[in-house]
Scaffold this motif. Structure first.
Motif, PDB file in Angstrom:
ATOM      1  N   MET A 150       7.534   4.780  34.850  1.00  0.00           N
ATOM      2  CA  MET A 150       6.109   4.790  35.189  1.00  0.00           C
ATOM      3  C   MET A 150       5.718   3.422  35.731  1.00  0.00           C
ATOM      4  SD  MET A 150       4.446   6.740  31.871  1.00  0.00           S
ATOM      5  CE  MET A 150       5.185   5.573  30.735  1.00  0.00           C
ATOM      6  N   THR A 151       4.891   3.426  36.770  1.00  0.00           N
ATOM      7  CA  THR A 151       4.393   2.190  37.354  1.00  0.00           C
ATOM      8  C   THR A 151       2.879   2.243  37.417  1.00  0.00           C
ATOM      9  OG1 THR A 151       6.384   1.973  38.704  1.00  0.00           O
ATOM     10  CG2 THR A 151       4.474   0.668  39.372  1.00  0.00           C
ATOM     11  N   PHE A 152       2.199   1.146  37.032  1.00  0.00           N
ATOM     12  CA  PHE A 152       0.740   1.108  36.994  1.00  0.00           C
ATOM     13  C   PHE A 152       0.215   0.011  37.914  1.00  0.00           C
ATOM     14  CE2 PHE A 152       2.203   2.790  32.968  1.00  0.00           C
ATOM     15  CZ  PHE A 152       1.365   3.874  32.742  1.00  0.00           C
ATOM     16  N   ASP A 153      -0.887   0.312  38.584  1.00  0.00           N
ATOM     17  CA  ASP A 153      -1.579  -0.667  39.416  1.00  0.00           C
ATOM     18  C   ASP A 153      -2.603  -1.392  38.553  1.00  0.00           C
ATOM     19  OD1 ASP A 153      -3.131  -2.109  41.175  1.00  0.00           O
ATOM     20  OD2 ASP A 153      -3.330  -0.503  42.640  1.00  0.00           O
ATOM     21  N   PHE A 154      -2.376  -2.698  38.258  1.00  0.00           N
ATOM     22  CA  PHE A 154      -3.253  -3.442  37.372  1.00  0.00           C
ATOM     23  C   PHE A 154      -4.704  -3.477  37.863  1.00  0.00           C
ATOM     24  CE2 PHE A 154      -0.170  -6.444  34.892  1.00  0.00           C
ATOM     25  CZ  PHE A 154       0.378  -5.312  34.293  1.00  0.00           C
ATOM     26  N   THR A 155      -4.911  -3.400  39.182  1.00  0.00           N
ATOM     27  CA  THR A 155      -6.285  -3.482  39.700  1.00  0.00           C
ATOM     28  C   THR A 155      -7.102  -2.245  39.356  1.00  0.00           C
ATOM     29  OG1 THR A 155      -5.720  -2.494  41.849  1.00  0.00           O
ATOM     30  CG2 THR A 155      -5.478  -4.895  41.621  1.00  0.00           C
ATOM     31  N   LYS A 156      -6.438  -1.164  38.924  1.00  0.00           N
ATOM     32  CA  LYS A 156      -7.143   0.085  38.614  1.00  0.00           C
ATOM     33  C   LYS A 156      -7.224   0.365  37.112  1.00  0.00           C
ATOM     34  CE  LYS A 156      -5.777   2.219  42.994  1.00  0.00           C
ATOM     35  NZ  LYS A 156      -5.079   3.351  43.644  1.00  0.00           N
ATOM     36  N   ILE A 157      -6.679  -0.542  36.309  1.00  0.00           N
ATOM     37  CA  ILE A 157      -6.654  -0.326  34.861  1.00  0.00           C
ATOM     38  C   ILE A 157      -8.047  -0.552  34.279  1.00  0.00           C
ATOM     39  CG2 ILE A 157      -5.838  -1.289  32.671  1.00  0.00           C
ATOM     40  CD1 ILE A 157      -3.120  -1.663  33.932  1.00  0.00           C
ATOM     41  N   ARG A 158      -8.509   0.371  33.452  1.00  0.00           N
ATOM     42  CA  ARG A 158      -9.806   0.260  32.794  1.00  0.00           C
ATOM     43  C   ARG A 158      -9.678   0.290  31.271  1.00  0.00           C
ATOM     44  NH1 ARG A 158     -10.444  -1.198  37.042  1.00  0.00           N
ATOM     45  NH2 ARG A 158     -11.910  -0.557  38.669  1.00  0.00           N
ATOM     46  N   GLU A 174      19.711  -1.584  21.732  1.00  0.00           N
ATOM     47  CA  GLU A 174      19.278  -2.671  22.611  1.00  0.00           C
ATOM     48  C   GLU A 174      18.856  -2.140  23.972  1.00  0.00           C
ATOM     49  OE1 GLU A 174      20.976  -7.047  23.931  1.00  0.00           O
ATOM     50  OE2 GLU A 174      21.413  -6.140  21.996  1.00  0.00           O
ATOM     51  N   GLY A 175      17.736  -2.649  24.469  1.00  0.00           N
ATOM     52  CA  GLY A 175      17.264  -2.249  25.788  1.00  0.00           C
ATOM     53  C   GLY A 175      15.777  -2.506  25.947  1.00  0.00           C
ATOM     54  N   VAL A 176      15.278  -2.319  27.166  1.00  0.00           N
ATOM     55  CA  VAL A 176      13.882  -2.564  27.499  1.00  0.00           C
ATOM     56  C   VAL A 176      13.071  -1.284  27.342  1.00  0.00           C
ATOM     57  CG1 VAL A 176      12.283  -3.217  29.338  1.00  0.00           C
ATOM     58  CG2 VAL A 176      14.439  -4.440  29.068  1.00  0.00           C
ATOM     59  N   ILE A 177      11.961  -1.374  26.620  1.00  0.00           N
ATOM     60  CA  ILE A 177      11.031  -0.253  26.491  1.00  0.00           C
ATOM     61  C   ILE A 177       9.931  -0.368  27.551  1.00  0.00           C
ATOM     62  CG2 ILE A 177       9.372   0.894  24.973  1.00  0.00           C
ATOM     63  CD1 ILE A 177      10.928  -0.319  22.591  1.00  0.00           C
ATOM     64  N   PHE A 178       9.374  -1.574  27.693  1.00  0.00           N
ATOM     65  CA  PHE A 178       8.231  -1.774  28.580  1.00  0.00           C
ATOM     66  C   PHE A 178       8.320  -3.158  29.212  1.00  0.00           C
ATOM     67  CE2 PHE A 178       3.908  -1.071  29.975  1.00  0.00           C
ATOM     68  CZ  PHE A 178       3.339  -2.333  30.014  1.00  0.00           C
ATOM     69  N   TYR A 179       8.063  -3.208  30.524  1.00  0.00           N
ATOM     70  CA  TYR A 179       8.046  -4.477  31.245  1.00  0.00           C
ATOM     71  C   TYR A 179       6.837  -4.501  32.169  1.00  0.00           C
ATOM     72  CZ  TYR A 179       9.095  -7.850  34.937  1.00  0.00           C
ATOM     73  OH  TYR A 179       9.010  -8.872  35.826  1.00  0.00           O
ATOM     74  N   GLY A 180       6.161  -5.641  32.238  1.00  0.00           N
ATOM     75  CA  GLY A 180       5.030  -5.787  33.141  1.00  0.00           C
ATOM     76  C   GLY A 180       4.941  -7.196  33.672  1.00  0.00           C
TER      77      GLY A 180
END
Length: 290
Positions: free
Chosen positions: A1-9, A23-29
Motif C-alpha cells: 500500500m502507498t499513501f499520498d501524505f498531502t491527502k492524509i486527514r 525479521e522484516g519490515v512491516i511499515f515504512y514511510g
C-alpha cells in the motif's frame, strides 16, 4: 500500500499482525528517503522502530515476541492518569475530549493490580494460556483478590455459547463454585490470600489458605469440561457474562498453571477495566474506568 501524505486527514493507524517470520519490515514511510524516514518492523521476533530525521535518529526495540503465528494488536491501551499538563499552544487547539462517564476519576488513590468495575469482563482463549499437565491431567488457576464488593460472576470456564460450564461467583463475602445447573459449594472469602481453583480427573478443588472444598462432578460434566482445551472455542471468562451485572473486584494477579497472565493479551476485554491499577478502597472509583 502507498499513501499520498498531502491527502492524509487522519494521524493514527492500527492493525493486527500475524506472522511466523522473526525479521522484516512491516511499515515504512518517508518524505525524503535520504534524511527523513520511519520504519516499523520485527527483529528477532520483537517489534522495532527506526526513526531518522533532522530532529532525531533512534532505533528502539521492545515487547514480547510476535512471531508465534497468532494475531497481535500493536497499539495496547495504557492504563494511567495525566495531570498538570501544558500542551503546546492552547490557542492552536481545535478540538478536545469531552468528559464522559466512561472515564474514571484520576483523583482516586490507586495501587498496582487489575480492577473490574461492575458489568465489565475479559476473556482468554484457553489455547493461548499455559496448558494442563498431561499425566495426570491437572489445571490450576490462582486469583489474588485485593478488593471485592457486591455479588456476581467472578470467573468461568466455557465457550461463547455456554460460558459457565464451571464458574465462581462472589456472594456476601463468600465464593460460590458451581457447575452449570448442577452442584455447588461455598468458601468464605479472605482478601489478601490467593484463591485457587484446581481441576483434575478426580474433581474440582477450591481452596484458600488452609480452607479447602471439593466439588465432585458427574462423569459426563467432567468430560465436557476437559474437552474445552481441545477445541478452539474454549474460553476463560473474568467478570460479567454479556448482558449481566457483576460484582466489582480487584486482582493483584491471575495465574494459570503458576504463570501470571497479562490482561493486555486477553482475547477481548471491556475498555473500562483498569488493567494495571486498583482503587485503594472498595467503594472508591467504582463508577467506571478508562
Amino acid at each position: 500500500m502507498t499513501f499520498d501524505f498531502t491527502k492524509i486527514r487522519k494521524s493514527s493507524s492500527s492493525f493486527e499482525l500475524r506472522t511466523w517470520d522473526p525479521e522484516g519490515v512491516i511499515f515504512y514511510g518517508d518524505t525524503n528517503p535520504k534524511d527523513d524516514w520511519f520504519v516499523l518492523g520485527l527483529r528477532d521476533g520483537r517489534s522495532e522502530i527506526q526513526l531518522h530525521n533532522q530532529m532525531a535518529q533512534l532505533t528502539v526495540g521492545a515487547g514480547p515476541r510476535l512471531d508465534d503465528g497468532r494475531w497481535h494488536q500493536l497499539v495496547p491501551a495504557l492504563d494511567g492518569c495525566l495531570r498538570r499538563g501544558n500542551w503546546l499552544d492552547p490557542q492552536a487547539q481545535t478540538s478536545g475530549s469531552a468528559p464522559t462517564s466512561s472515564l474514571r476519576s484520576c483523583t482516586v488513590q490507586s495501587q498496582p493490580g487489575t480492577f473490574f468495575p461492575p458489568g465489565t469482563r475479559a476473556e482468554f482463549n484457553l489455547q493461548d494460556i499455559p496448558q494442563p499437565h498431561a499425566e495426570p491431567w491437572a489445571f490450576s488457576l490462582d486469583l489474588g483478590l485485593q478488593l471485592a464488593a457486591g455479588s456476581g460472576p467472578l470467573l468461568a470456564l466455557g465457550t461463547p455459547e455456554n460460558p459457565s460450564q464451571l464458574s465462581l461467583h462472589l456472594q456476601d463475602q463468600k465464593v460460590v463454585l458451581s457447575s452449570g445447573s448442577g452442584p455447588e459449594l461455598e468458601l468464605p472469602l479472605v482478601l489478601g490470600l490467593r484463591l485457587r481453583l484446581k481441576l483434575a480427573v478426580s474433581g474440582v478443588v477450591l481452596s484458600q489458605g488452609s480452607e479447602k472444598e471439593i466439588l465432585a462432578l458427574p462423569a459426563s460434566d467432567l468430560a465436557s469440561l476437559l474437552k474445552l482445551w481441545v477445541q478452539p472455542l474454549g474460553r476463560l471468562f473474568l467478570g460479567a457474562p454479556p448482558g449481566e451485572a457483576s460484582a466489582s473486584f480487584c486482582l493483584d494477579g491471575l495465574w494459570a498453571q503458576g504463570q501470571k497472565l497479562d490482561m493486555d493479551r486477553a482475547l477481548g476485554r471491556s475498555q473500562d477495566i483498569w488493567t494495571h491499577s486498583c482503587p485503594q478502597g472498595p467503594n472508591n472509583g467504582t463508577d467506571t474506568a478508562h
